[in-house]
Motif scaffolding. Structure first.
Motif, PDB file in Angstrom:
ATOM      1  N   GLU A 103       0.845  -1.185   0.000  1.00 16.16           N
ATOM      2  CA  GLU A 103       0.000   0.000   0.000  1.00 16.16           C
ATOM      3  C   GLU A 103       0.888   1.245   0.000  1.00 16.16           C
ATOM      4  O   GLU A 103       1.820   1.353   0.794  1.00 16.16           O
ATOM      5  CB  GLU A 103      -0.902   0.010   1.240  1.00 16.16           C
ATOM      6  N   GLY A 104       0.638   2.131  -0.934  1.00 18.72           N
ATOM      7  CA  GLY A 104       1.418   3.363  -1.017  1.00 18.72           C
ATOM      8  C   GLY A 104       2.647   3.278  -1.895  1.00 18.72           C
ATOM      9  O   GLY A 104       3.403   4.240  -1.994  1.00 18.72           O
ATOM     10  N   GLY A 105       2.903   2.140  -2.526  1.00 20.13           N
ATOM     11  CA  GLY A 105       4.062   2.048  -3.404  1.00 20.13           C
ATOM     12  C   GLY A 105       4.663   0.662  -3.490  1.00 20.13           C
ATOM     13  O   GLY A 105       3.952  -0.337  -3.611  1.00 20.13           O
ATOM     14  N   THR A 106       5.976   0.603  -3.380  1.00 22.17           N
ATOM     15  CA  THR A 106       6.711  -0.651  -3.533  1.00 22.17           C
ATOM     16  C   THR A 106       7.766  -0.760  -2.441  1.00 22.17           C
ATOM     17  O   THR A 106       8.532   0.189  -2.218  1.00 22.17           O
ATOM     18  CB  THR A 106       7.404  -0.707  -4.916  1.00 22.17           C
ATOM     19  N   HIS A 107       7.787  -1.888  -1.768  1.00 19.50           N
ATOM     20  CA  HIS A 107       8.852  -2.164  -0.799  1.00 19.50           C
ATOM     21  C   HIS A 107      10.052  -2.661  -1.600  1.00 19.50           C
ATOM     22  O   HIS A 107       9.949  -3.651  -2.336  1.00 19.50           O
ATOM     23  CB  HIS A 107       8.395  -3.223   0.203  1.00 19.50           C
ATOM     24  N   VAL A 108      11.177  -1.959  -1.485  1.00 24.13           N
ATOM     25  CA  VAL A 108      12.383  -2.303  -2.228  1.00 24.13           C
ATOM     26  C   VAL A 108      13.474  -2.702  -1.235  1.00 24.13           C
ATOM     27  O   VAL A 108      13.756  -1.963  -0.288  1.00 24.13           O
ATOM     28  CB  VAL A 108      12.875  -1.125  -3.101  1.00 24.13           C
ATOM     29  N   ARG A 109      14.049  -3.867  -1.470  1.00 23.05           N
ATOM     30  CA  ARG A 109      15.176  -4.336  -0.664  1.00 23.05           C
ATOM     31  C   ARG A 109      16.384  -4.507  -1.586  1.00 23.05           C
ATOM     32  O   ARG A 109      16.320  -5.210  -2.587  1.00 23.05           O
ATOM     33  CB  ARG A 109      14.879  -5.666   0.014  1.00 23.05           C
ATOM     34  N   GLU A 110      17.474  -3.850  -1.217  1.00 21.21           N
ATOM     35  CA  GLU A 110      18.742  -4.041  -1.920  1.00 21.21           C
ATOM     36  C   GLU A 110      19.629  -4.899  -1.028  1.00 21.21           C
ATOM     37  O   GLU A 110      19.745  -4.643   0.173  1.00 21.21           O
ATOM     38  CB  GLU A 110      19.428  -2.707  -2.195  1.00 21.21           C
ATOM     39  N   THR A 111      20.261  -5.916  -1.624  1.00 18.36           N
ATOM     40  CA  THR A 111      21.136  -6.806  -0.872  1.00 18.36           C
ATOM     41  C   THR A 111      22.490  -6.909  -1.561  1.00 18.36           C
ATOM     42  O   THR A 111      22.570  -7.048  -2.780  1.00 18.36           O
ATOM     43  CB  THR A 111      20.513  -8.222  -0.751  1.00 18.36           C
ATOM     44  N   TRP A 112      23.531  -6.836  -0.761  1.00 24.70           N
ATOM     45  CA  TRP A 112      24.916  -7.018  -1.186  1.00 24.70           C
ATOM     46  C   TRP A 112      25.331  -8.376  -0.643  1.00 24.70           C
ATOM     47  O   TRP A 112      25.384  -8.571   0.563  1.00 24.70           O
ATOM     48  CB  TRP A 112      25.744  -5.890  -0.593  1.00 24.70           C
ATOM     49  N   ASP A 113      25.573  -9.327  -1.541  1.00 25.13           N
ATOM     50  CA  ASP A 113      25.884 -10.703  -1.153  1.00 25.13           C
ATOM     51  C   ASP A 113      27.312 -11.018  -1.584  1.00 25.13           C
ATOM     52  O   ASP A 113      27.617 -11.063  -2.776  1.00 25.13           O
ATOM     53  CB  ASP A 113      24.893 -11.654  -1.828  1.00 25.13           C
ATOM     54  N   ILE A 114      28.177 -11.237  -0.598  1.00 27.40           N
ATOM     55  CA  ILE A 114      29.585 -11.508  -0.903  1.00 27.40           C
ATOM     56  C   ILE A 114      29.928 -12.985  -0.752  1.00 27.40           C
ATOM     57  O   ILE A 114      31.098 -13.357  -0.732  1.00 27.40           O
ATOM     58  CB  ILE A 114      30.526 -10.643  -0.039  1.00 27.40           C
ATOM     59  N   GLY A 115      28.912 -13.841  -0.680  1.00 23.41           N
ATOM     60  CA  GLY A 115      29.130 -15.277  -0.491  1.00 23.41           C
ATOM     61  C   GLY A 115      30.003 -15.911  -1.556  1.00 23.41           C
ATOM     62  O   GLY A 115      30.698 -16.886  -1.284  1.00 23.41           O
ATOM     63  N   GLN A 116      29.987 -15.376  -2.779  1.00 23.66           N
ATOM     64  CA  GLN A 116      30.798 -15.919  -3.869  1.00 23.66           C
ATOM     65  C   GLN A 116      31.984 -15.014  -4.213  1.00 23.66           C
ATOM     66  O   GLN A 116      32.694 -15.276  -5.174  1.00 23.66           O
ATOM     67  CB  GLN A 116      29.927 -16.103  -5.111  1.00 23.66           C
TER      68      GLN A 116
END
Length: 151
Positions: A103-116
């Motif tokens: 509601e009200g837009g978009t939930h945005v999640r940015e993730t930095w994954d250094i596993g590789q």
């Protein structure tokens, strides 16, 4: 840091397709990069898709270049690319964006994954996780500034 990842998230008052269009345009990445390191696309601008490869001119102290390969691509939902440099000798981190309509837009999640990432042992130390999270929050704020309609 949560294992090998750092994330930042916020609700952006814009529809997911508008945000995804920005994220899937590699030429636009310098406009929303909150770290100040992304300078310019190297090569031609084409809409990204799974398997796309694109180069970036970067600068963090000294100039350098990266090659990025799109490793996840679900239109309007998720996009991720893996970044390497020096012909694959360094890097391997993944930058991922997940978009969920709310509601009200978009939930945005940015993730930095250094596993590789080949340098993950060094990247976990010191200020890097904290400074990366701060830059990611700035990135999300810049994305919001680019896609949210004026009130």
């Amino acid at each position: 840091m949560d294992g090998n990842t750092v994330s930042a998230e916020r609700v952006i008052a814009a529809p997911a397709p508008r945000i995804f269009a920005l994220l899937s345009d590699a030429a636009a990445h310098p406009s929303f990069d909150g770290s100040g390191t992304v300078r310019a696309l190297r090569g031609t601008s084409e809409p990204l898709r799974l398997g796309s490869r694109f180069g970036m001119s970067m600068k963090q102290g000294l100039p350098y270049t990266t090659v990025n390969t799109v490793v996840m691509f679900e239109p309007d939902e998720v996009i991720a690319w893996q970044t390497t440099g020096l012909g694959g000798l360094i890097g391997g981190r993944i930058w991922k964006y997940e978009l969920v309509p709310v509601e009200g837009g978009t939930h945005v999640r940015e993730t930095w994954d250094i596993g590789q990432d080949k340098q993950r042992v060094f990247l976990r130390r010191g200020q890097m996780p904290r400074s990366t999270r701060k830059a990611m929050q700035a990135t999300l704020d810049r994305i919001a500034g680019l896609v949210e309609s004026p009130a």
